[in-house]
Write an enzyme that holds these catalytic residues in place. Structure first.
Site, short mmCIF file in Angstrom:
data_model
loop_
_atom_site.label_atom_id
_atom_site.label_comp_id
_atom_site.label_asym_id
_atom_site.label_seq_id
_atom_site.Cartn_x
_atom_site.Cartn_y
_atom_site.Cartn_z
N ARG A 1 -1.13 -18.34 -2.88
CA ARG A 1 -0.24 -18.66 -1.76
C ARG A 1 -0.67 -19.97 -1.13
NH1 ARG A 1 2.88 -14.45 -0.17
NH2 ARG A 1 2.91 -15.06 2.00
N LYS B 1 0.83 -1.21 0.00
CA LYS B 1 0.00 0.00 0.00
C LYS B 1 0.87 1.26 0.00
CE LYS B 1 -2.63 -2.80 -0.42
NZ LYS B 1 -2.47 -4.25 -0.42
N ILE C 1 -2.59 -9.69 -6.06
CA ILE C 1 -1.22 -9.16 -6.08
C ILE C 1 -0.87 -8.68 -7.50
CG2 ILE C 1 1.23 -9.72 -5.79
CD1 ILE C 1 0.46 -11.62 -3.55
N ALA D 1 2.50 -14.27 -9.38
CA ALA D 1 1.51 -14.10 -8.28
C ALA D 1 0.34 -15.01 -8.58
CB ALA D 1 1.09 -12.64 -8.18
N HIS E 1 -24.71 14.58 2.19
CA HIS E 1 -24.54 15.09 0.83
C HIS E 1 -23.54 16.23 0.86
CE1 HIS E 1 -25.49 16.31 -3.23
NE2 HIS E 1 -25.58 17.57 -2.80
N GLU F 1 -3.13 -14.39 -17.41
CA GLU F 1 -4.05 -15.05 -16.48
C GLU F 1 -4.54 -16.35 -17.13
OE1 GLU F 1 -5.46 -14.79 -13.31
OE2 GLU F 1 -6.55 -16.57 -13.96
P1 FAD Z 1 1.57 -14.20 8.16
O1 FAD Z 1 1.38 -12.75 8.06
O2 FAD Z 1 2.09 -14.92 6.96
O3 FAD Z 1 2.54 -14.43 9.39
C1 FAD Z 1 3.01 -15.69 9.73
C2 FAD Z 1 4.32 -15.53 10.47
O4 FAD Z 1 4.65 -16.77 11.05
C3 FAD Z 1 5.49 -15.15 9.59
O5 FAD Z 1 6.24 -14.14 10.20
C4 FAD Z 1 6.30 -16.42 9.49
O6 FAD Z 1 7.69 -16.18 9.32
C5 FAD Z 1 6.04 -17.03 10.84
N1 FAD Z 1 6.19 -18.48 10.89
C6 FAD Z 1 5.73 -19.40 10.00
N2 FAD Z 1 6.03 -20.65 10.43
C7 FAD Z 1 6.69 -20.50 11.61
C8 FAD Z 1 7.25 -21.40 12.52
N3 FAD Z 1 7.15 -22.73 12.34
N4 FAD Z 1 7.89 -20.91 13.60
C9 FAD Z 1 7.96 -19.57 13.82
N5 FAD Z 1 7.44 -18.67 12.99
C10 FAD Z 1 6.80 -19.12 11.90
N6 FAD Z 1 -4.29 -8.92 3.21
C11 FAD Z 1 -5.17 -7.94 3.47
O7 FAD Z 1 -6.10 -8.15 4.25
N7 FAD Z 1 -5.03 -6.69 2.91
C12 FAD Z 1 -4.03 -6.40 2.05
O8 FAD Z 1 -3.95 -5.29 1.55
C13 FAD Z 1 -3.10 -7.42 1.73
N8 FAD Z 1 -2.08 -7.18 0.89
C14 FAD Z 1 -1.18 -8.17 0.64
C15 FAD Z 1 -0.15 -7.89 -0.26
C16 FAD Z 1 0.78 -8.88 -0.56
C17 FAD Z 1 1.89 -8.57 -1.53
C18 FAD Z 1 0.69 -10.15 0.07
C19 FAD Z 1 1.70 -11.21 -0.20
C20 FAD Z 1 -0.33 -10.42 0.96
C21 FAD Z 1 -1.29 -9.44 1.24
N9 FAD Z 1 -2.35 -9.68 2.10
C22 FAD Z 1 -3.26 -8.68 2.35
C23 FAD Z 1 -2.54 -10.97 2.77
C24 FAD Z 1 -2.02 -10.89 4.21
O9 FAD Z 1 -0.66 -10.52 4.18
C25 FAD Z 1 -2.20 -12.22 4.91
O10 FAD Z 1 -3.55 -12.63 4.82
C26 FAD Z 1 -1.82 -12.10 6.37
O11 FAD Z 1 -0.49 -11.70 6.51
C27 FAD Z 1 -2.03 -13.43 7.10
O12 FAD Z 1 -1.66 -13.30 8.42
P2 FAD Z 1 -1.12 -14.52 9.28
O13 FAD Z 1 -0.84 -13.98 10.62
O14 FAD Z 1 -2.03 -15.67 9.12
O15 FAD Z 1 0.23 -14.97 8.56
P1 NAD Z 2 -4.86 -14.81 -6.13
O1 NAD Z 2 -5.47 -16.10 -5.76
O2 NAD Z 2 -5.54 -13.55 -5.77
O3 NAD Z 2 -4.66 -14.76 -7.71
C1 NAD Z 2 -3.92 -15.71 -8.41
C2 NAD Z 2 -4.32 -15.64 -9.87
O4 NAD Z 2 -3.40 -16.39 -10.60
C3 NAD Z 2 -5.71 -16.24 -10.12
O5 NAD Z 2 -6.45 -15.36 -10.93
C4 NAD Z 2 -5.40 -17.55 -10.82
O6 NAD Z 2 -6.39 -17.95 -11.73
C5 NAD Z 2 -4.10 -17.21 -11.52
N1 NAD Z 2 -3.24 -18.35 -11.81
C6 NAD Z 2 -3.00 -19.43 -11.04
N2 NAD Z 2 -2.11 -20.25 -11.65
C7 NAD Z 2 -1.78 -19.64 -12.82
C8 NAD Z 2 -0.89 -19.97 -13.88
N3 NAD Z 2 -0.16 -21.08 -13.85
N4 NAD Z 2 -0.80 -19.12 -14.93
C9 NAD Z 2 -1.54 -17.97 -14.96
N5 NAD Z 2 -2.39 -17.61 -13.99
C10 NAD Z 2 -2.50 -18.43 -12.93
O7 NAD Z 2 -3.37 -14.87 -5.57
P2 NAD Z 2 -2.25 -13.74 -5.37
O8 NAD Z 2 -2.51 -12.57 -6.23
O9 NAD Z 2 -0.97 -14.47 -5.47
O10 NAD Z 2 -2.46 -13.31 -3.88
C11 NAD Z 2 -2.46 -14.29 -2.85
C12 NAD Z 2 -3.41 -13.93 -1.77
O11 NAD Z 2 -2.88 -12.88 -0.99
C13 NAD Z 2 -4.74 -13.39 -2.26
O12 NAD Z 2 -5.65 -14.41 -2.62
C14 NAD Z 2 -5.22 -12.66 -1.08
O13 NAD Z 2 -5.81 -13.57 -0.20
C15 NAD Z 2 -3.94 -12.11 -0.49
N6 NAD Z 2 -3.78 -10.71 -0.89
C16 NAD Z 2 -4.73 -9.82 -0.51
C17 NAD Z 2 -4.62 -8.51 -0.88
C18 NAD Z 2 -5.69 -7.55 -0.48
O14 NAD Z 2 -6.47 -7.88 0.40
N7 NAD Z 2 -5.78 -6.37 -1.08
C19 NAD Z 2 -3.54 -8.07 -1.64
C20 NAD Z 2 -2.61 -9.00 -2.03
C21 NAD Z 2 -2.73 -10.32 -1.63
#
Ligand code: FAD
Ligand code: NAD
Length: 477
Positions: free
Chosen positions: A282, A58, A195, A279, A454, A214
């Site tokens: 996950r 962000k 992503i 992307a 409004h 996609e």
């Molecule tokens: P995580 O945030 O993944 O945290 C898990 C932690 O556990 C990590 O620090 C990891 O190192 C640690 N860990 C794992 N295994 C072990 C172990 N065995 N021992 C010790 N530590 C361990 N979500 C939104 O809602 N809004 C967004 O705008 C958004 N943007 C995103 C953008 C990107 C690029 C990505 C990749 C994700 C985004 N997400 C967003 C998704 C969001 O980041 C995840 O849903 C969220 O972080 C999940 O939280 P969590 O606590 O389950 O896991």
């Molecule tokens: P995603 O599930 O949002 O999108 C993955 C996309 O890749 C899908 O449209 C899928 O059809 C496509 N795809 C899968 N395999 C493919 C292939 N071999 N070739 C071409 N396309 C393919 O996953 P993401 O963008 O990696 O993000 C992971 C997760 O992280 C999201 O689902 C979301 O839960 C979280 N996230 C959330 C936010 C937010 O809340 N704003 C931002 C970023 C990430």
């Protein structure tokens, strides 16, 4: 004997650290073990979200939006700025500073729980039978603690395609994608999901030619089709080249370029890019989390199996966030963390997965809560729909933010709101009106009878609610 805690949380992301704070607030002796190493090589709490997810993405979305507005949108307001320049390393440094502020802040929050601070432990934890937790520190030393309750909050990691291995130089995962310091002339993205669209937008705004491949034939299948269509139209205008039904089979690194081979409806195609972001979703980070014999089950996708209250099959072991079923969203993880801490303390705790809001932070933003039309059709539910475009909202026109709409779906007979779908400026904030209405079992008529200020963008919610009953004021019904 190993030190015993009431609660040990494994994972310090938005699920884990929030659960730890709530447990400590409730008087439980709590530790939070986390393995993440930050960009500075030091342990960093906050997980994916704070380090390499929500917050840094962000920050870059906002920097790139400011630049794009300066170079493209401000002229419509009568503002021009000659010689606007971008400094990508400065944008990355700003992003890193914000990340550090927030990840460091968690340690302060842990210390700040009155009379009962959370104990942070850096290292990789493995749960053993009997709720023993073995922790391998970053110095390689192994220690053991035990707990009356364990919360697994291990989060998720990016899925890797076998033919596009991450090197985080040319082929990037989410972390690599947040650390590019020069604008790639040509950026390729595999996956038009959340992503792909957010990071594709960042680099497009900064001048990259962005091609998103996609695999599915449908754009943004998780969103309501009308909203996806409206958003796709805007992304096309912005120059994001989204190719649907494109199946990548090969990538090859040639010098400083990535050469991709993919197939679409017209046959085999090639694409050459300077950086490739992958992307494609996950997966739960459960590798190495569980020793033999804990009684905790994993499903076919490697997620921890839990019931509606985040209980695993092992007594006193809970799991939350990205490593369990449900949407992979930070706020969902945090809410589960709070609910589980409260359940452990003997209080009621529950998360309603049906009202978790989704937001995609593109321009226009996309947000929704509840069911889409396609889902309701598949479930055989009778519904009615009201929608209203931002182009007919005074505030949106004054702001030059006329793209998109609000769409409300209500039950055909009871009028109960089943889904709220939005695409437009600031809908990340506006969606919560839909969440609140749904949590209170509200009807479209309830929203229609609420006075909305409004001129605001939220008037589109009011008008869409009126439109469910074909009585919108500023549009023919
Ligand atoms: P995580 O945030 O993944 O945290 C898990 C932690 O556990 C990590 O620090 C990891 O190192 C640690 N860990 C794992 N295994 C072990 C172990 N065995 N021992 C010790 N530590 C361990 N979500 C939104 O809602 N809004 C967004 O705008 C958004 N943007 C995103 C953008 C990107 C690029 C990505 C990749 C994700 C985004 N997400 C967003 C998704 C969001 O980041 C995840 O849903 C969220 O972080 C999940 O939280 P969590 O606590 O389950 O896991
Ligand atoms: P995603 O599930 O949002 O999108 C993955 C996309 O890749 C899908 O449209 C899928 O059809 C496509 N795809 C899968 N395999 C493919 C292939 N071999 N070739 C071409 N396309 C393919 O996953 P993401 O963008 O990696 O993000 C992971 C997760 O992280 C999201 O689902 C979301 O839960 C979280 N996230 C959330 C936010 C937010 O809340 N704003 C931002 C970023 C990430």
């Amino acid at each position: 004997m190993s030190e015993q805690f009431d609660v040990v949380v494994i994972g310090g992301g938005p699920g884990g650290y929030v659960a730890a704070i709530r447990a400590a607030q409730l008087g439980l002796k709590t530790a939070c073990v986390d393995a993440f190493i930050g960009k500075d090589g030091k342990p960093a709490l906050g997980g994916t979200c704070l380090n390499v997810g929500c917050i840094p993405s962000k920050a870059l979305l906002d920097s790139s939006r400011q630049f794009h507005n300066l170079t493209h949108s401000f002229k419509d307001h009568g503002i021009s700025a000659d010689n606007a320049r971008m400094d990508v390393p400065a944008m990355i440094a700003r992003k890193d500073k914000i990340v550090k502020q927030f990840t460091g802040g968690i340690t302060t929050l842990f210390k700040g729980v009155k009379g009962n601070p959370v104990t942070p432990i850096a290292g990789f934890a493995t749960l053993k039978p009997g709720k023993l937790i073995s922790i391998k520190g970053h110095d390689g030393k192994v220690a053991e603690i035990s707990a009356r309750n364990v919360i697994l909050a291990a989060g998720s990691v990016p899925i890797e395609l076998p033919f596009a291995k991450y090197d985080n130089k040319l082929i990037l995962d989410n972390a690599g994608g947040l650390d590019v310091t020069t604008v790639p002339k040509r950026l390729g993205v595999i996956g038009a999901g959340v992503i792909g669209l957010e990071m594709g937008s960042v680099w497009r705004r900064l001048g990259s030619e962005v091609t998103i491949l996609e695999a599915l034939p449908e754009f943004l299948a998780a969103a309501d089709a009308d909203i996806a269509k409206a958003a796709a139209r805007e992304f096309k205008k912005q120059g994001l080249d989204i190719k649907l039904g494109a199946k990548v089979s090969k990538t090859e690194i040639k010098g400083e370029e990535v050469h991709l081979t993919y197939a679409d409806a017209s046959g085999e195609q090639t694409l050459v890019v300077d950086k490739l972001l992958v992307a494609v979703g996950r997966k739960a980070a459960t590798a190495g989390l569980l020793a033999e014999g804990t009684g905790v089950q994993l499903d076919e996708r490697g997620r921890v199996v839990v019931d509606d209250h985040c209980k695993t099959g092992a007594d006193g072991v809970w799991a939350i966030g990205d490593c369990v079923r449900g949407p992979m969203l930070a706020h969902k993880a945090s809410e589960e963390g709070i609910a589980v801490a409260e359940l452990i303390a003997g209080l009621p705790g529950h998360v309603n997965l049906d009202t978790v809001p989704w937001v995609i932070y593109t321009e226009p933003e996309i947000a929704w809560v509840g069911k889409t039309e396609a889902q309701l059709k598949a479930e055989g539910v009778d519904y009615k729909v009201g929608s209203f475009p931002f182009a007919a909202i005074g505030r949106a026109v004054a702001m030059n933010e006329t793209a998109g709409m609000v769409k409300i779906i209500a039950h055909a007979e009871t009028d109960r709101i089943l889904g709220v779908h939005m695409c437009g400026a600031n809908v990340s904030e506006m969606i919560h009106e839909g969440v609140v209405a749904m949590e209170f079992n509200g009807s479209a008529d309830d929203l229609a009878r609420i006075c909305h200020a409004h001129p605001t963008l939220s008037e589109a919610v009011h008008e869409a609610a009126l439109a469910v009953d074909k009585r919108a004021i500023h549009k023919g019904n």
